[in-house]
Design a protein around this motif. Structure first.
Motif, PDB file in Angstrom:
ATOM      1  N   GLU A 190      -2.794  -1.504   4.797  1.00 43.33           N
ATOM      2  CA  GLU A 190      -1.450  -1.262   5.262  1.00 43.33           C
ATOM      3  C   GLU A 190      -0.640  -2.252   4.404  1.00 43.33           C
ATOM      4  O   GLU A 190       0.589  -1.831   4.098  1.00 43.33           O
ATOM      5  N   VAL A 191      -0.859  -3.343   4.351  1.00 37.85           N
ATOM      6  CA  VAL A 191      -0.150  -4.204   3.434  1.00 37.85           C
ATOM      7  C   VAL A 191       0.100  -3.950   2.099  1.00 37.85           C
ATOM      8  O   VAL A 191       1.325  -3.724   1.628  1.00 37.85           O
ATOM      9  N   CYS A 192      -0.950  -3.693   1.468  1.00 39.34           N
ATOM     10  CA  CYS A 192      -0.830  -2.988   0.111  1.00 39.34           C
ATOM     11  C   CYS A 192       0.119  -1.541  -0.002  1.00 39.34           C
ATOM     12  O   CYS A 192       0.735  -1.688  -0.948  1.00 39.34           O
ATOM     13  N   ALA A 193       0.218  -0.897   1.012  1.00 35.97           N
ATOM     14  CA  ALA A 193       0.815   0.247   1.017  1.00 35.97           C
ATOM     15  C   ALA A 193       2.287   0.100   0.998  1.00 35.97           C
ATOM     16  O   ALA A 193       3.026   0.215   0.369  1.00 35.97           O
ATOM     17  N   ALA A 194       2.673  -1.138   2.103  1.00 37.07           N
ATOM     18  CA  ALA A 194       3.892  -1.424   2.046  1.00 37.07           C
ATOM     19  C   ALA A 194       4.424  -2.109   0.926  1.00 37.07           C
ATOM     20  O   ALA A 194       5.626  -1.923   0.348  1.00 37.07           O
ATOM     21  N   ALA A 195       3.549  -2.981   0.184  1.00 29.88           N
ATOM     22  CA  ALA A 195       4.063  -3.605  -1.195  1.00 29.88           C
ATOM     23  C   ALA A 195       4.433  -2.776  -2.117  1.00 29.88           C
ATOM     24  O   ALA A 195       5.309  -2.644  -2.798  1.00 29.88           O
ATOM     25  N   ILE A 196       3.509  -1.532  -2.295  1.00 32.57           N
ATOM     26  CA  ILE A 196       3.696  -0.511  -3.109  1.00 32.57           C
ATOM     27  C   ILE A 196       4.930   0.238  -2.972  1.00 32.57           C
ATOM     28  O   ILE A 196       5.852   0.504  -3.889  1.00 32.57           O
ATOM     29  N   HIS A 197       5.189   0.448  -1.961  1.00 33.89           N
ATOM     30  CA  HIS A 197       6.655   1.084  -1.293  1.00 33.89           C
ATOM     31  C   HIS A 197       7.646   0.266  -1.811  1.00 33.89           C
ATOM     32  O   HIS A 197       8.645   0.667  -2.367  1.00 33.89           O
ATOM     33  N   LEU A 198       7.559  -1.052  -1.408  1.00 32.73           N
ATOM     34  CA  LEU A 198       8.520  -2.100  -1.889  1.00 32.73           C
ATOM     35  C   LEU A 198       8.790  -2.164  -3.351  1.00 32.73           C
ATOM     36  O   LEU A 198       9.965  -2.313  -3.943  1.00 32.73           O
ATOM     37  N   ILE A 199       7.727  -1.799  -4.037  1.00 34.26           N
ATOM     38  CA  ILE A 199       7.624  -1.829  -5.499  1.00 34.26           C
ATOM     39  C   ILE A 199       8.855  -0.719  -6.019  1.00 34.26           C
ATOM     40  O   ILE A 199       9.606  -0.872  -6.883  1.00 34.26           O
ATOM     41  N   GLY A 200       8.395   0.473  -5.377  1.00 28.40           N
ATOM     42  CA  GLY A 200       9.242   1.482  -5.694  1.00 28.40           C
ATOM     43  C   GLY A 200      10.578   1.816  -5.139  1.00 28.40           C
ATOM     44  O   GLY A 200      11.350   2.402  -5.861  1.00 28.40           O
ATOM     45  N   PRO A 202      12.944  -1.123  -3.874  1.00 21.45           N
ATOM     46  CA  PRO A 202      13.331  -2.488  -3.885  1.00 21.45           C
ATOM     47  C   PRO A 202      14.431  -2.902  -2.579  1.00 21.45           C
ATOM     48  O   PRO A 202      14.406  -3.739  -2.074  1.00 21.45           O
ATOM     49  N   ASN A 203      14.934  -1.749  -2.170  1.00 17.28           N
ATOM     50  CA  ASN A 203      16.127  -1.811  -1.244  1.00 17.28           C
ATOM     51  C   ASN A 203      15.602  -1.215   0.324  1.00 17.28           C
ATOM     52  O   ASN A 203      16.416  -1.000   1.167  1.00 17.28           O
ATOM     53  N   ALA A 204      14.155  -1.242   0.311  1.00 25.71           N
ATOM     54  CA  ALA A 204      13.807  -0.696   1.565  1.00 25.71           C
ATOM     55  C   ALA A 204      13.972  -1.715   2.590  1.00 25.71           C
ATOM     56  O   ALA A 204      14.030  -2.895   2.656  1.00 25.71           O
ATOM     57  N   THR A 205      14.119  -0.906   4.086  1.00 28.55           N
ATOM     58  CA  THR A 205      14.389  -1.782   5.036  1.00 28.55           C
ATOM     59  C   THR A 205      12.967  -2.175   5.666  1.00 28.55           C
ATOM     60  O   THR A 205      11.891  -1.650   5.297  1.00 28.55           O
ATOM     61  N   LEU A 349       9.240  -9.940   7.041  1.00 28.04           N
ATOM     62  CA  LEU A 349       8.384  -9.083   6.463  1.00 28.04           C
ATOM     63  C   LEU A 349       8.674  -8.902   4.841  1.00 28.04           C
ATOM     64  O   LEU A 349       7.984  -8.967   3.990  1.00 28.04           O
ATOM     65  N   LYS A 350      10.065  -8.367   4.758  1.00 30.42           N
ATOM     66  CA  LYS A 350      10.265  -7.997   3.434  1.00 30.42           C
ATOM     67  C   LYS A 350      10.282  -9.047   2.614  1.00 30.42           C
ATOM     68  O   LYS A 350       9.824  -9.111   1.477  1.00 30.42           O
ATOM     69  N   ALA A 351      10.749 -10.175   2.921  1.00 30.99           N
ATOM     70  CA  ALA A 351      10.928 -11.388   2.221  1.00 30.99           C
ATOM     71  C   ALA A 351       9.609 -12.162   1.871  1.00 30.99           C
ATOM     72  O   ALA A 351       9.194 -12.243   0.570  1.00 30.99           O
ATOM     73  N   ILE A 352       8.734 -11.876   2.535  1.00 32.27           N
ATOM     74  CA  ILE A 352       7.135 -12.251   2.349  1.00 32.27           C
ATOM     75  C   ILE A 352       6.598 -11.458   1.381  1.00 32.27           C
ATOM     76  O   ILE A 352       6.061 -11.801   0.230  1.00 32.27           O
ATOM     77  N   LEU A 353       6.758  -9.990   1.405  1.00 30.55           N
ATOM     78  CA  LEU A 353       6.240  -9.094   0.514  1.00 30.55           C
ATOM     79  C   LEU A 353       6.775  -9.341  -0.888  1.00 30.55           C
ATOM     80  O   LEU A 353       6.019  -9.309  -2.012  1.00 30.55           O
ATOM     81  N   ARG A 354       7.883  -9.706  -1.008  1.00 28.65           N
ATOM     82  CA  ARG A 354       8.962  -9.883  -2.109  1.00 28.65           C
ATOM     83  C   ARG A 354       8.452 -10.926  -2.959  1.00 28.65           C
ATOM     84  O   ARG A 354       8.368 -11.252  -4.088  1.00 28.65           O
TER      85      ARG A 354
END
Length: 739
Positions: A190-200, A202-205, A349-354
């Motif tokens: 799930e963490v990897c899925a969230a990271a992949i979503h953030l790559i595509g 960048p402005n995801a909430t 969460l977003k800042a950590i993934l970023r």
């Protein structure tokens, strides 16, 4: 300290000296002990453990080595602290109930969920797991910076390359000076899925990321009982509190008996202490619904909870245990970490993934540049080899006859120093035709790789695409199967179950009997309508209610108030019972309108003797006070006359003047209390009876034992508060619908 400062004394205020030294200690605790790095999710001791095991070549494909050897290397080379603290850190990284994705594979006794300690380090063995290999991938390719160790004799990595999202996947906990961290484990897929979503995107909430990473995933399973808003707020700010519960199920036994079986307990709760805590509360009689507890655990957890009796409600039993024991616990979320600049701060969460993605991007660039440099060096040598094979006889002659063959080779064939040195070091067996073909093929392959790497470094989009591909591979490998499957069930916020006195009452059918003169009693079982009952002289049956001993009974007074009576409080036996006015504060001049068990989901039509009424939610027919609660506000001389359940879409009203009116139900307001609106207009008298019904089915009333239905009601249809007309022929003279 320089030698020339020895023996010097400097006068300083004690407060300044203490503050400076305490600040140095605090910074050391924060940066070098307690807080994890956001990039690899490791504290220094964990990072040094993994790096030392890497140096010992303890990869997943090698054999195990004694933990004492590992601890000795870590302490001697990198971490000059006690061996016990280092070994405890190693053990925790290997415990499957502590780490969601263990970084170390242990062999031997590494403790258990009961809280038993691991065996001594001289008895246990360990090696790295594939996940630790991912954290180290690229460590020898200039992926990260190194710094001198405490004695300056070795080098250690400042941070690991971290191809695995370790901070969120395994979590972290630590107490520093003036700050602490507490990050729960999560599901790596799930963490990897969230990271992949953030790559595509960048402005995801945070809310969008939580559709992929749903929440904590503890190694011990359990159940997370929080609503989405609470979870989202916690991950948005980096701080919050998440409620976790044990996972349980009702197991049926023989002859109607049953037990509760607990198969998963909250994270970081020791099973032995939990059982001990429940046993102590049971001995102290603070768990009246629980009869006994047994620990039948083997490799998996199995706690058997026996109820006091088979009539106990399982939900109520577990609610009492959740409230009093560690079967329910709160995980304090505090995502306080060291950022890429080694500054401690709380991150969402977003800042950590970023931060992790940015680190992966930096590692990719550094590894690519390192590889480009290696390719360039190799291509330079290969180009020299190619020149050799084109002029092989001349090269051999120069080497055999010249005193300084290196300088002659450089001058003759325009070679570089590196090329000439490589040619001079070439083995004779390499001077064959097949070797020339291999050199040319290698040159071609490396040239193509060099072009690809240059294109990668020139295009940021390609770099992020490659990072996404690497993360997808991690997700595919560790996001499924026994290790990657989600263990913690995420449920909606659990309702708060009130542990009330009724929970301590054995559920059984009873019949409540209230006489006309206000004497109340209860008998076991549901009595028939024609049962013979005895009352005081001059008294007779007023109300007979069949219910359960755990029910709450609503008593409606003619004074417009509702009183709640617990069925368990009604005196039992075949005597006269108890005066109702001893249970509720009902005045002598006030009578009883109705006695029933209200349905919170049902609506009721309430009306006064003057013909005013409204719709009342069933939940309002409850009062915690002995004095009751006002429902119908009455004027002098009026009484509460009717309370009927709402069924259908129309209302039929008949007055004492024998005029009947039918009007739509939606003309009545719904309110928790009040005077109400006029149902029917009266010149003389008041309300006789009221009922609700479905117009399509027709209006019914009872005459003796027969039920009559009237479907042609056009003559009586009108607006609320109208006078109405005489009822149909055959309507009872009592002006009551009777059903």
């Amino acid at each position: 300290m320089p030698d020339d400062l020895g023996g010097q004394i400097e006068d300083l205020p004690l407060s300044n000296a203490l503050s400076e030294r305490y600040l140095a200690y605090a910074l050391s605790t924060i940066m070098s002990r307690s807080l994890p790095d956001v990039r690899d999710g490791l504290k220094p001791v964990h990072r040094r453990l993994i790096y030392a095991m890497h140096q010992l070549k303890l990869d997943p494909r090698s054999g195990f080595k004694k933990c004492a050897r590992v601890v000795g290397d870590v302490m001697g080379k990198f971490h000059p602290h006690g061996d016990s603290s280092i070994y405890e850190a190693l053990v925790r990284l290997a415990q499957e109930f502590s780490s969601r994705f263990p970084l170390i594979e242990g062999q031997g006794n590494f403790g258990n969920i009961d809280g038993d300690n691991a065996a001594a380090m001289r008895y246990t063995e360990s090696r790295l797991t594939e996940i630790a290999e991912l954290l180290l991938r690229g460590i020898d390719e200039n992926a990260v910076d190194f710094r001198p160790t405490y004695d300056g004799e070795e080098q250690e990595p400042v941070v690991l390359p971290g191809a695995f999202p370790n901070l969120l996947a395994n979590g972290a906990a630590g107490i520093a000076v003036g700050m602490a961290t507490s990050i729960p484990p999560h599901n790596a897929g799930e963490v990897c899925a969230a990271a992949i979503h953030l790559i595509g995107n960048p402005n995801a909430t945070t809310a969008e990321l939580l559709t992929h990473m749903r929440g904590p995933d503890f190694p011990t399973g359990g159940e997370l009982v929080e609503d989405e808003a609470t979870i989202c707020a916690a991950y948005e700010t980096g701080r919050g509190s998440l409620r976790t519960r044990a996972k349980w199920a009702k197991e049926e036994g023989k002859h109607g008996t049953w037990n509760i079986v607990v198969t998963e307990i909250p994270y970081q709760v020791q099973k032995s202490r939990l059982v001990e805590q429940i046993a102590i509360l049971l001995t102290d009689k603070k768990l009246p619904l629980l009869g006994d507890i047994r620990d039948e655990s083997a490799e998996t957890i199995r706690l058997v909870l026996e109820p006091k009796s088979r009539t106990v409600d399982p939900e109520m039993l577990m609610a009492s245990l959740f409230r009093a024991t560690q079967l329910e616990s709160r995980f304090a979320l505090n995502m306080n970490v060291l950022d890429a600049g080694r500054t401690p701060r709380v991150m969402g969460l977003k800042a950590i993934l970023r931060a992790w993605l940015d680190h992966r991007h930096e590692v990719l660039v550094r590894r690519s540049n390192h590889r480009l440099d290696a390719i360039a060096r190799r291509l330079e040598i290969l180009e020299g080899y190619i020149k050799v094979f084109l002029n092989l006889d001349e090269v051999i002659r120069i080497i055999r006859t010249e005193d300084e063959p290196k300088a002659v080779l450089i001058r003759t064939f325009e070679l570089t120093e590196v090329q000439a040195e490589a040619i001079l070091n070439m083995r004779l067996r390499a001077l064959r035709k097949l070797e020339e073909m291999e050199i040319r093929n290698e040159h071609k392959k490396l040239s193509a790789e060099q072009a690809d790497l240059r294109a990668l470094l020139a295009d940021e989009g390609k770099r992020w695409k490659k990072i996404g591909k690497e993360i997808a591979e991690v997700r595919e490998k560790f996001g499924s199967g026994p290790l990657g499957a989600r263990r913690t069930l995420i449920s909606a916020a659990a309702p708060v179950v009130e542990i009330v006195a009724e929970a301590l009452v054995e559920r059984e059918p009873i019949t409540v009997i209230l006489s006309e003169k206000g004497w109340i009693r209860a008998q076991k079982g549901h009595l028939a309508d024609d049962v013979e009952l005895k009352f005081k002289e001059g008294d007779k049956l007023g109300f007979l209610l069949r219910c359960e001993s755990t029910d709450k009974i609503a008593l409606l007074g003619t004074n417009g108030r509702v009183y709640t009576i617990k069925a368990s409080d009604v005196p039992r036996g075949r005597g006269d019972g108890q005066a109702i006015r001893l249970l509720v504060e009902l005045a002598n001049e006030d009578g009883v309108l109705a006695l029933f068990v209200p349905d919170a989901a049902q609506k009721y039509l309430v009306a006064s003797s003057a013909g005013r009424g409204f719709l009342l939610p069933g939940a309002e027919l409850a009062s915690e006070r002995r004095a009751g609660k006002t429902i119908l506000v009455l004027k002098p001389g009026e009484e509460w006359h009717a309370c009927v359940p709402v069924r259908g879409d129309h209302v039929a009203v008949i007055g004492q003047n024998r005029k009947m009116l039918v009007f739509p139900l939606d003309q009545l307001p719904e309110m928790p209390k009040g005077t109400g609106v006029q149902l029917q207009k009266y010149k003389d008298g008041g309300l006789a009876d009221v009922k609700t019904f479905s117009l399509a089915a027709g209006l019914t009333w009872r005459i003796g034992d027969k039920l009559r239905v009237e479907q042609k009601l056009t003559e009586w249809l009108g607006a609320r508060a109208s006078v109405g007309k005489m009822p149909p022929n055959g309507f009872p003279r009592s002006n009551k619908f009777g059903d």
